[in-house]
Design a protein around this motif. Structure first.
Motif, PDB file in Angstrom:
ATOM      1  N   PHE A  63     -15.912  31.879 -17.234  1.00 22.58           N
ATOM      2  CA  PHE A  63     -15.344  31.237 -18.420  1.00 22.58           C
ATOM      3  C   PHE A  63     -14.231  32.073 -19.064  1.00 22.58           C
ATOM      4  CE2 PHE A  63     -19.931  30.072 -18.470  1.00 22.58           C
ATOM      5  CZ  PHE A  63     -19.763  28.820 -17.914  1.00 22.58           C
ATOM      6  N   PRO A  64     -13.189  32.385 -18.293  1.00 25.43           N
ATOM      7  CA  PRO A  64     -12.129  33.208 -18.887  1.00 25.43           C
ATOM      8  C   PRO A  64     -11.502  32.526 -20.106  1.00 25.43           C
ATOM      9  CG  PRO A  64     -11.435  32.297 -16.767  1.00 25.43           C
ATOM     10  CD  PRO A  64     -12.890  31.982 -16.924  1.00 25.43           C
ATOM     11  N   LEU A  65     -11.382  31.216 -20.033  1.00 19.79           N
ATOM     12  CA  LEU A  65     -10.761  30.466 -21.119  1.00 19.79           C
ATOM     13  C   LEU A  65     -11.574  30.626 -22.402  1.00 19.79           C
ATOM     14  CD1 LEU A  65      -9.423  26.919 -20.369  1.00 19.79           C
ATOM     15  CD2 LEU A  65      -9.860  27.710 -22.673  1.00 19.79           C
ATOM     16  N   VAL A  66     -12.890  30.552 -22.224  1.00 19.80           N
ATOM     17  CA  VAL A  66     -13.779  30.641 -23.374  1.00 19.80           C
ATOM     18  C   VAL A  66     -13.707  32.026 -23.993  1.00 19.80           C
ATOM     19  CG1 VAL A  66     -16.179  30.575 -24.097  1.00 19.80           C
ATOM     20  CG2 VAL A  66     -15.305  28.861 -22.517  1.00 19.80           C
ATOM     21  N   PHE A 124     -10.763  32.224 -26.020  1.00 16.70           N
ATOM     22  CA  PHE A 124     -11.037  31.384 -27.171  1.00 16.70           C
ATOM     23  C   PHE A 124     -11.829  32.168 -28.207  1.00 16.70           C
ATOM     24  CE2 PHE A 124     -10.885  27.424 -29.069  1.00 16.70           C
ATOM     25  CZ  PHE A 124     -12.117  26.937 -29.424  1.00 16.70           C
ATOM     26  N   ALA A 125     -12.883  32.862 -27.707  1.00 17.75           N
ATOM     27  CA  ALA A 125     -13.768  33.618 -28.586  1.00 17.75           C
ATOM     28  C   ALA A 125     -13.002  34.767 -29.242  1.00 17.75           C
ATOM     29  CB  ALA A 125     -14.954  34.144 -27.800  1.00 17.75           C
ATOM     30  N   PHE A 137      -7.003  26.192 -31.597  1.00 15.32           N
ATOM     31  CA  PHE A 137      -7.355  24.825 -31.229  1.00 15.32           C
ATOM     32  C   PHE A 137      -6.101  24.097 -30.761  1.00 15.32           C
ATOM     33  CE2 PHE A 137     -10.908  26.039 -33.835  1.00 15.32           C
ATOM     34  CZ  PHE A 137     -11.972  25.416 -33.211  1.00 15.32           C
ATOM     35  N   PRO A 192     -10.816  23.795 -25.095  1.00 18.24           N
ATOM     36  CA  PRO A 192     -11.682  22.727 -24.631  1.00 18.24           C
ATOM     37  C   PRO A 192     -11.912  21.687 -25.722  1.00 18.24           C
ATOM     38  CG  PRO A 192     -12.868  24.837 -24.755  1.00 18.24           C
ATOM     39  CD  PRO A 192     -11.466  25.088 -25.155  1.00 18.24           C
ATOM     40  N   ALA A 193     -11.755  20.452 -25.355  1.00 15.88           N
ATOM     41  CA  ALA A 193     -12.000  19.372 -26.309  1.00 15.88           C
ATOM     42  C   ALA A 193     -13.500  19.252 -26.518  1.00 15.88           C
ATOM     43  CB  ALA A 193     -11.450  18.077 -25.760  1.00 15.88           C
ATOM     44  N   SER A 194     -13.900  18.696 -27.605  1.00 11.83           N
ATOM     45  CA  SER A 194     -15.329  18.507 -27.782  1.00 11.83           C
ATOM     46  C   SER A 194     -15.613  17.220 -28.536  1.00 11.83           C
ATOM     47  CB  SER A 194     -15.935  19.689 -28.530  1.00 11.83           C
ATOM     48  OG  SER A 194     -15.597  19.621 -29.896  1.00 11.83           O
ATOM     49  N   HIS A 195     -16.727  16.626 -28.172  1.00 12.53           N
ATOM     50  CA  HIS A 195     -17.182  15.446 -28.893  1.00 12.53           C
ATOM     51  C   HIS A 195     -18.386  15.916 -29.689  1.00 12.53           C
ATOM     52  CE1 HIS A 195     -14.619  13.052 -26.336  1.00 12.53           C
ATOM     53  NE2 HIS A 195     -15.101  13.721 -25.317  1.00 12.53           N
ATOM     54  N   ALA A 237     -17.950  29.345 -27.112  1.00 13.22           N
ATOM     55  CA  ALA A 237     -18.011  30.194 -28.303  1.00 13.22           C
ATOM     56  C   ALA A 237     -18.566  29.473 -29.533  1.00 13.22           C
ATOM     57  CB  ALA A 237     -16.625  30.748 -28.604  1.00 13.22           C
ATOM     58  N   GLY A 239     -13.929  26.867 -12.632  1.00 14.27           N
ATOM     59  CA  GLY A 239     -14.513  27.786 -13.598  1.00 14.27           C
ATOM     60  C   GLY A 239     -14.028  27.621 -15.024  1.00 14.27           C
ATOM     61  N   ASN A 240     -13.117  26.686 -15.247  1.00 17.59           N
ATOM     62  CA  ASN A 240     -12.634  26.461 -16.610  1.00 17.59           C
ATOM     63  C   ASN A 240     -13.288  25.226 -17.215  1.00 17.59           C
ATOM     64  OD1 ASN A 240     -10.784  28.643 -16.679  1.00 17.59           O
ATOM     65  ND2 ASN A 240      -9.327  27.406 -15.482  1.00 17.59           N
ATOM     66  N   ILE A 241     -13.693  25.357 -18.458  1.00 19.59           N
ATOM     67  CA  ILE A 241     -14.299  24.200 -19.127  1.00 19.59           C
ATOM     68  C   ILE A 241     -13.214  23.192 -19.481  1.00 19.59           C
ATOM     69  CG2 ILE A 241     -15.566  23.434 -21.170  1.00 19.59           C
ATOM     70  CD1 ILE A 241     -16.950  26.161 -21.182  1.00 19.59           C
ATOM     71  N   LYS A 242     -13.441  21.960 -19.023  1.00 23.49           N
ATOM     72  CA  LYS A 242     -12.462  20.909 -19.285  1.00 23.49           C
ATOM     73  C   LYS A 242     -12.859  20.061 -20.485  1.00 23.49           C
ATOM     74  CE  LYS A 242      -9.591  21.749 -16.027  1.00 23.49           C
ATOM     75  NZ  LYS A 242      -8.274  22.258 -16.429  1.00 23.49           N
ATOM     76  N   ASP A 243     -14.152  19.889 -20.673  1.00 20.26           N
ATOM     77  CA  ASP A 243     -14.617  19.084 -21.802  1.00 20.26           C
ATOM     78  C   ASP A 243     -16.088  19.400 -22.068  1.00 20.26           C
ATOM     79  OD1 ASP A 243     -14.487  17.325 -23.867  1.00 20.26           O
ATOM     80  OD2 ASP A 243     -13.939  15.579 -22.671  1.00 20.26           O
ATOM     81  N   THR A 244     -16.509  19.169 -23.304  1.00 20.30           N
ATOM     82  CA  THR A 244     -17.927  19.357 -23.641  1.00 20.30           C
ATOM     83  C   THR A 244     -18.418  18.129 -24.400  1.00 20.30           C
ATOM     84  OG1 THR A 244     -17.456  20.420 -25.767  1.00 20.30           O
ATOM     85  CG2 THR A 244     -17.698  21.872 -23.855  1.00 20.30           C
ATOM     86  N   HIS A 245     -19.709  17.882 -24.305  1.00 23.20           N
ATOM     87  CA  HIS A 245     -20.329  16.761 -25.026  1.00 23.20           C
ATOM     88  C   HIS A 245     -21.584  17.308 -25.685  1.00 23.20           C
ATOM     89  CE1 HIS A 245     -21.108  12.446 -25.711  1.00 23.20           C
ATOM     90  NE2 HIS A 245     -22.378  12.779 -25.586  1.00 23.20           N
ATOM     91  N   ARG A 246     -21.641  17.239 -27.023  1.00 19.43           N
ATOM     92  CA  ARG A 246     -22.724  17.917 -27.754  1.00 19.43           C
ATOM     93  C   ARG A 246     -23.715  16.938 -28.351  1.00 19.43           C
ATOM     94  NH1 ARG A 246     -19.386  23.012 -29.839  1.00 19.43           N
ATOM     95  NH2 ARG A 246     -17.926  22.999 -28.126  1.00 19.43           N
TER      96      ARG A 246
END
Lengths: 218, 182
Positions: free
Chosen positions: A5-8, A11-12, A18, A23-26, B131, B146-153
């Protein structure tokens, strides 16, 4: 091993914000509860024995350990004995523990008044075990799951929010006692560090409501 | 001849039962891997960097999680040919796997990779996943290289809801070559 998770990590570290590449999130978890440093409003909730309990009942309190917990969540059950120990250790020193079950009995009968009483008696809880069945209190705290601990100071200012320690399953392997450390800090008028931790547990069960009318569905 | 019969019977029984026992053992042994640390899980997920990887964090004590497990099973089956890999990361207590996860798997016919993350230091590993994730279940993410493209919570309402979430990241449909007639 290439990090997954290099991107994360970036990000951290706050290196990217943003932006388009984050990463987008719902998210359905909009936490609007107290932030650290904010004063918690007092509450009046029914105890398992039928009496009512408020924070203001504790005239000599130097603070509180408020724990949202439930009857059947494996994480909540794993921490029951440790909650009892925390109360025994700190109540006399001015930091009583107050347990609150935030689950809606309509959504989960295992968390109704009768079940709360059975749990409190079975475990011989030395602290109150209140019911927030109308779900007015836990949203103010911003609790999202059980167990979730909030340590307050004498002025009801929220000073710590999160988990009890760093090993829910195996108490003998605990290395970081977050709640204990937070109370110790408050005793010497210092800030708990960390003031927040992430928690894993069981999502608080909400009162089922009709999506159109907003009325409680039973 | 008469004296031989019982030993023959035993031999036949042994030949018949041994592979069965071995099969049964293999079945439970292969049901899921258990990772004691997040590093082990991270390394394991890294093996799927060449695929579209969907990772779902769940537990048997989480009712909305349990409800959506079959959707993930359907997703894996439907899009296997489009380079999709689904990994279900279970967070049940290690000491309760027999009574919880094993029972769940007995009751559900799943063709899904399930792994158990037994790392108890949630405050340390949860932010390493994403994070700003607070550790709430269920939680789903889709990764490529290995990269996160999207998340659903939250939970997915139904299979179509999950499908819609993953579809933008799927590989091309395999070209079906019609067989020539001779």
């Amino acid at each position: 091993m290439k990090g997954l998770f290099p991107l994360v990590t970036l990000f951290a570290a706050g290196l990217i914000g943003f932006g388009a590449i984050s990463p987008a999130s719902h998210s359905s978890e909009k936490n609007t509860g107290y932030i650290i440093g904010e004063q918690a409003a007092d509450f009046r909730l029914k105890n398992y024995d039928g009496t009512y309990v408020s924070l203001s009942d504790y005239k000599d309190a130097r603070g509180f350990i408020v724990v949202f917990t439930s009857n059947h969540c494996p994480y909540a059950e794993a921490y029951e004995d440790r909650l009892i120990s925390l109360h025994r250790k700190f109540a006399d020193k001015g930091f009583p523990l107050i347990a609150i079950n935030p689950n809606a009995p309509e959504a989960n009968p295992g968390d109704n008044a009768q079940a709360n009483m059975a749990k409190a008696k079975e475990k011989k809880f030395p602290f109150p075990y209140l019911s927030d069945s109308l779900q007015h209190v836990f949203p103010r705290f911003g609790a999202s799951r059980t167990p979730h601990v909030f340590v307050l100071d004498a002025d009801r200012i929220v000073r710590y929010s999160g988990t009890v320690d760093d090993n829910a399953e195996i108490p003998s392997r605990v290395k970081k006692r977050y709640v204990e450390d937070a109370v110790h800090k408050l005793m010497v008028a210092e800030d708990p560090m960390p003031s927040t931790t992430k928690t894993v547990g069981c999502k608080i069960r909400l009162v089922p409501r009709d999506s159109i009318t907003g009325k409680v569905k039973i | 001849m008469q004296s031989l019969f019982p030993s023959l019977l035993i031999l036949v029984f042994a030949l018949w039962s041994a592979p069965l026992a071995a099969q049964e053992k293999a079945k439970t042994a292969e049901r899921y891997k258990v990772f004691d640390t997040y590093d082990e899980l991270d390394a394991h997920l890294g093996k799927y960097a060449g695929q579209t990887l969907v990772v779902n964090f769940w537990a048997t004590y989480c009712p909305p999680c349990v409800k959506e497990v079959p959707y993930f099973n359907e997703l894996q089956e439907k899009y296997q040919s489009q380079n999709l890999k689904v990994v279900m990361v279970n967070l049940d207590f290690k000491s309760q796997l027999k009574v919880r996860l094993d029972k769940f798997l007995d009751d559900h016919s799943l063709n899904l990779e399930i792994v158990v993350l037994a790392d108890q230091d949630a405050d340390a590993w949860v932010p390493r996943v994403v994070a700003d994730w607070d550790g709430g279940l269920p939680f789903t993410m889709v990764l490529q290289k290995g990269n996160i493209k999207d998340t659903h919570r939250a939970e997915f309402e139904n299979f179509e809801d999950l499908e819609k979430f993953v579809k933008p990241f799927l590989g091309p449909k395999p070209v079906v070559v019609a067989k020539r007639r001779r």
